[in-house]
Design a protein around this motif. Structure first.
Motif, short mmCIF file in Angstrom:
data_model
loop_
_atom_site.label_atom_id
_atom_site.label_comp_id
_atom_site.label_asym_id
_atom_site.label_seq_id
_atom_site.Cartn_x
_atom_site.Cartn_y
_atom_site.Cartn_z
N PRO A 1 -7.31 3.85 -4.49
CA PRO A 1 -6.97 4.60 -3.20
C PRO A 1 -8.09 3.88 -2.04
N ALA A 2 -7.21 3.84 -0.65
CA ALA A 2 -8.32 3.56 0.40
C ALA A 2 -7.41 3.82 1.35
N ARG A 3 -8.05 4.22 2.50
CA ARG A 3 -7.44 4.83 3.67
C ARG A 3 -6.96 3.82 4.84
N GLY A 4 -5.67 3.81 5.13
CA GLY A 4 -5.53 3.10 6.40
C GLY A 4 -4.17 3.56 7.04
N ILE A 5 -4.05 3.01 8.24
CA ILE A 5 -2.84 3.45 9.01
C ILE A 5 -1.74 3.14 8.31
N VAL A 6 -0.84 3.96 8.26
CA VAL A 6 0.50 4.08 7.36
C VAL A 6 1.28 2.86 8.13
N THR A 7 1.68 1.92 7.07
CA THR A 7 2.37 0.78 7.46
C THR A 7 3.92 0.79 6.72
N LEU B 1 6.84 2.12 -0.31
CA LEU B 1 6.70 2.00 -1.87
C LEU B 1 5.78 3.11 -2.01
N GLY B 2 4.95 3.81 -1.38
CA GLY B 2 3.82 4.62 -1.55
C GLY B 2 3.88 5.95 -0.72
N PRO B 3 2.84 6.13 -0.28
CA PRO B 3 1.71 5.37 -0.20
C PRO B 3 0.88 5.26 -1.58
N MET B 4 0.98 6.28 -2.80
CA MET B 4 0.55 6.06 -3.75
C MET B 4 1.72 5.41 -4.76
N SER B 5 1.29 4.66 -5.70
CA SER B 5 2.29 4.13 -6.52
C SER B 5 1.90 3.95 -7.98
N ASP B 6 2.50 4.23 -9.00
CA ASP B 6 2.01 3.78 -10.44
C ASP B 6 2.32 2.63 -10.80
N VAL B 7 3.11 1.98 -10.08
CA VAL B 7 3.51 0.39 -10.25
C VAL B 7 2.46 -0.62 -9.81
N ALA B 8 1.69 -0.07 -8.97
CA ALA B 8 0.37 -1.14 -8.41
C ALA B 8 -0.37 -1.59 -9.47
N PRO B 9 -0.57 -2.73 -9.77
CA PRO B 9 -1.70 -3.04 -10.94
C PRO B 9 -2.76 -2.40 -10.54
N ALA B 10 -3.92 -2.51 -11.62
CA ALA B 10 -5.10 -2.05 -11.44
C ALA B 10 -6.20 -2.75 -10.33
N PHE B 11 -7.01 -1.93 -9.75
CA PHE B 11 -7.89 -2.85 -8.97
C PHE B 11 -8.66 -3.88 -9.38
N PRO B 12 -8.82 -5.14 -8.98
CA PRO B 12 -8.12 -5.35 -7.51
C PRO B 12 -7.06 -6.27 -7.53
N LEU B 13 -6.45 -6.05 -8.59
CA LEU B 13 -5.32 -7.26 -9.01
C LEU B 13 -3.92 -7.07 -8.03
N THR C 1 -1.90 8.49 12.28
CA THR C 1 -1.39 8.82 11.10
C THR C 1 -1.91 7.83 10.03
N THR C 2 -2.75 8.20 9.04
CA THR C 2 -3.45 7.38 8.02
C THR C 2 -3.02 8.19 6.77
N ALA C 3 -2.99 7.27 5.60
CA ALA C 3 -3.05 7.95 4.40
C ALA C 3 -4.02 6.95 3.32
N LEU C 4 -4.00 7.57 2.09
CA LEU C 4 -4.92 7.04 1.23
C LEU C 4 -3.70 6.21 0.24
#
Ligand SMILES: Cc1cc2nc3c(=O)[nH]c(=O)nc-3n(C[C@H](O)[C@H](O)[C@H](O)COP(=O)(O)O)c2cc1C
Length: 349
Positions: free
Chosen positions: A275-281, A287-299, A264-267
């Motif tokens: 966006p990066a693909r990893g095993i779902v944690t 909080l996601g897997p995608m969220s508008d709250v996360a700062p811009a890459f790589p912050l 079970t992986t997701a972006l």
């Protein structure tokens, strides 16, 4: 069968070991190059001193061609309001782990290709320099070309492949949505429309006149043979190498890759901002897997780092980026040279 790309680089095997920042250094790259494939050194997380040390070590361990890989994002302007919202979203986790949020420094987690790196490379002259997230400035690119390096970059759509061809790259890595780690996407940001490897590959092969390298979900000899049958000049394999002894994959990451959870992986953009693909944690689930709250890459990385460290100390990967592609069935704890040779076993002679 020998592809044009192999002839161009003097490669015995049409296998590119995918650059994988954070889980490998020179040892994996050297092992794959020495086995006849193209080893890759990921440089996105190396400062100048570490880059120099890794290049020196790699040169000491192989005389064969290798690839050095860089990210080439434009560093974002820090956004205090967004950072505050991000830390507020993480506040319950800080409390749970006894972390003082005020003590966490803000700061970048990945560095883009720059003049200092270009200068260091000029002394080493790697056969291939590959980029993720488009290309660096024309000036930097000219510096790389000056010593005769082949320049590659990732395309996740036909448009990106055409964009790269128009700017003179020597080969395109067609990265399907199955791929582990960061998506190299740079003209689009909609993950819903991202394409699978074996749908993307033949379209890119038709759209550009360059050698096309297939990446994403290719984990065994049948996958490699299928990619070549669809027109790929080589297969770029990442996830399958993660259990090799030469990789620096953490014990926790290795255990996750060998567990049912790896199916079970997701972006997700939670760990870095892209966006990066990893095993779902747990973090991705809650909080996601995608969220508008996360700062811009790589912050996004800085605020997660202490949570990751605290959780890992007690053996938990709840806040760790467990990057992996959609197909972990090829992961084997065998020397990388052996795995590389296994990967070419089904290519028709
Ligand atoms: C752990 C991990 C880290 C990665 N880091 C990078 C990187 O630093 N640079 C890059 O261009 N690609 C990176 N990638 C993406 C790979 O280049 C490649 O597209 C991907 O591994 C292919 O799919 P697969 O993992 O299913 O084989 C990474 C992939 C993984 C699994």
């Amino acid at each position: 069968m020998t592809t044009m790309l192999q002839t161009m680089l003097g490669l015995e095997l049409p296998i590119i070991q995918a650059p994988m920042a954070g889980v490998q250094g020179h040892a994996l790259a050297a092992a794959v190059s020495n086995a006849g494939g193209l080893g890759s050194l990921p440089c996105a997380m190396l400062d100048a001193a570490a880059l120099k040390a890794e290049l020196t070590a790699l040169q000491a361990q192989t005389t064969r061609p290798f690839n050095v890989n860089f990210f080439c994002h434009a560093p974002p302007a820090p956004d205090a309001a967004r950072e505050a919202r991000w830390r507020a979203a993480l506040a319950p986790y800080y409390a749970e782990h006894g972390i003082d949020a005020a003590s966490i420094p803000a700061g970048p987690g990945r560095r883009p290709f720059d003049a200092e790196a270009a200068e260091l490379l000029a002394a080493v002259r790697p056969a291939v320099v590959s980029f993720h997230f488009g290309l660096p400035s024309p000036e930097l690119l000219a510096q790389v070309r000056a010593w005769g390096a082949r320049v590659w970059s990732s395309a996740t759509t036909v448009d990106e492949a055409r964009w790269l061809e128009a700017r003179g790259v020597d080969a395109v890595v067609a990265q399907g949505v199955e791929a582990g780690g960061h998506r190299g996407m740079f003209l689009a940001d909609d993950i819903a429309t991202q394409v699978g490897t074996f749908a993307l590959l033949p379209q890119v092969v038709r759209a550009v006149k360059l050698p096309v390298i297939a990446a994403g979900g290719i984990a065994d000899a049948d996958g490699v043979a299928a990619a070549l049958a669809l027109g790929a000049a080589a297969a770029q394999v990442g996830t399958a190498y993660l259990l090799c002894p030469e990789a620096t994959t953490s014990t926790l990451h290795r255990a996750a890759l060998q567990s049912d959870a790896a199916r079970t992986t997701a972006l997700t953009n939670l760990y870095t901002g892209r966006p990066a693909r990893g095993i779902v944690t747990r973090l991705m689930r809650e909080l996601g897997p995608m969220s508008d709250v996360a700062p811009a890459f790589p912050l996004a990385t800085a605020a997660i780092a202490p949570l990751r460290a605290a959780a890992e100390k007690r053996g938990s990967g709840d806040f760790s980026p467990l990057w992996a592609g959609q197909n972990v069935t090829g992961c084997k704890a065998v020397p990388a040279g052996e795995l590389t040779r296994e990967l070419v076993a089904r290519i028709p002679g």
